[in-house]
Scaffold this active site. Structure first.
Site, PDB file in Angstrom:
ATOM      1  CD  GLU A   1      41.797  42.338  36.497  1.00 40.31           C
ATOM      2  OE1 GLU A   1      42.254  42.505  35.924  1.00 40.31           O
ATOM      3  OE2 GLU A   1      41.653  41.218  37.226  1.00 40.31           O
TER       4      GLU A   1
ATOM      5  CG  HIS B   1      39.056  43.263  34.311  1.00 44.60           C
ATOM      6  ND1 HIS B   1      40.059  43.802  33.897  1.00 44.60           N
ATOM      7  CD2 HIS B   1      37.963  43.460  33.431  1.00 44.60           C
ATOM      8  CE1 HIS B   1      40.175  43.623  32.506  1.00 44.60           C
ATOM      9  NE2 HIS B   1      38.387  43.374  32.445  1.00 44.60           N
TER      10      HIS B   1
ATOM     11  CB  CYS C   1      38.283  41.276  30.883  1.00 44.99           C
ATOM     12  SG  CYS C   1      37.067  42.289  29.922  1.00 44.99           S
TER      13      CYS C   1
END
Length: 216
Positions: A199, A197, A83
């Site tokens: 994650e 993202h 990001c």
């Protein structure tokens, strides 16, 4: 289990816990650090980030991390940018003025333009939610990074600005915002960076982490 040691760079502007959990899931020994001294013991680095570009660069400089990050990458240390961490790798950003970045990848960070969806409704900025990432590169790096991931897989985004590499060969994936297509991932030798993202992107994100762990 890879057993590789990864340092997640903490400059107080990132979602560190989720990233560390994703690393552990794919067998990386991940620790969080604000000290450049620990870079020497790491097999790879992760530069996360949420927030404003200028504030992030200020924090990196205050913590004396900016130059060590650049030096580590120039010396061949693998790095994953996420990001804002991806945007910081570029030369400059126009977010709230003009700011210099790390200058590792040539290019600029710009604001997403005003766009409309297929119904004519104005799209909201920031761009928040799940969007498809389309493969753009056929380089050897892309084959490693993107294996086991389907083209046009959805990933989770939260951003108002995007990075525009000077050289299109660095664009690994792209994503549409209305009728506007922008770079959503870059690959450059030992650097992988994503605007989305991973994650927070469920199984697809973990596959990306697993691919990167294998390449480290």
């Amino acid at each position: 289990m890879t057993g590789k040691r990864v340092q997640i760079i903490d400059y107080q502007l990132g979602n560190l816990f989720s990233i560390r959990q994703a690393c552990h899931h794919v067998g990386l020994e991940a620790t969080i650090t604000s000290s450049a001294d620990s870079f020497h013991d790491a097999d790879a680095l992760i530069l996360p980030g949420v927030g404003a570009f200028g504030n992030a660069m200020d924090r990196l400089n205050e913590l004396q991390l900016a130059e060590p990050i650049k030096n580590a990458v120039l010396n061949g240390k693998p790095l994953l940018g996420i990001c804002l961490g991806m945007q910081l790798l570029f030369d400059t950003s126009e977010e709230f003025g003009n700011h210099e970045g790390l200058g590792i990848i040539p290019g600029q960070v710009k604001r997403l333009p005003t766009e409309k969806d297929i119904t004519g409704r104005s799209l909201r900025v920031p761009n928040v939610g799940w969007r498809a990432a389309t493969f753009q590169s056929t380089s050897p790096e892309s084959e490693t990074t993107l294996k086991h991931i389907d083209n046009n897989t959805n990933f989770y985004f939260v951003h108002s600005y995007y990075a525009e590499p000077t050289d299109s060969k660095h664009v690994l994936m792209s994503t549409e915002y209305g009728q506007f297509r922008y770079c959503s991932a870059v690959g450059c030798k030992h650097i992988l960076a994503t605007q989305f993202h991973p994650e927070k992107s469920a199984g697809a994100g973990l596959k990306l982490f697993a691919n990167w762990a294998e390449a480290v």
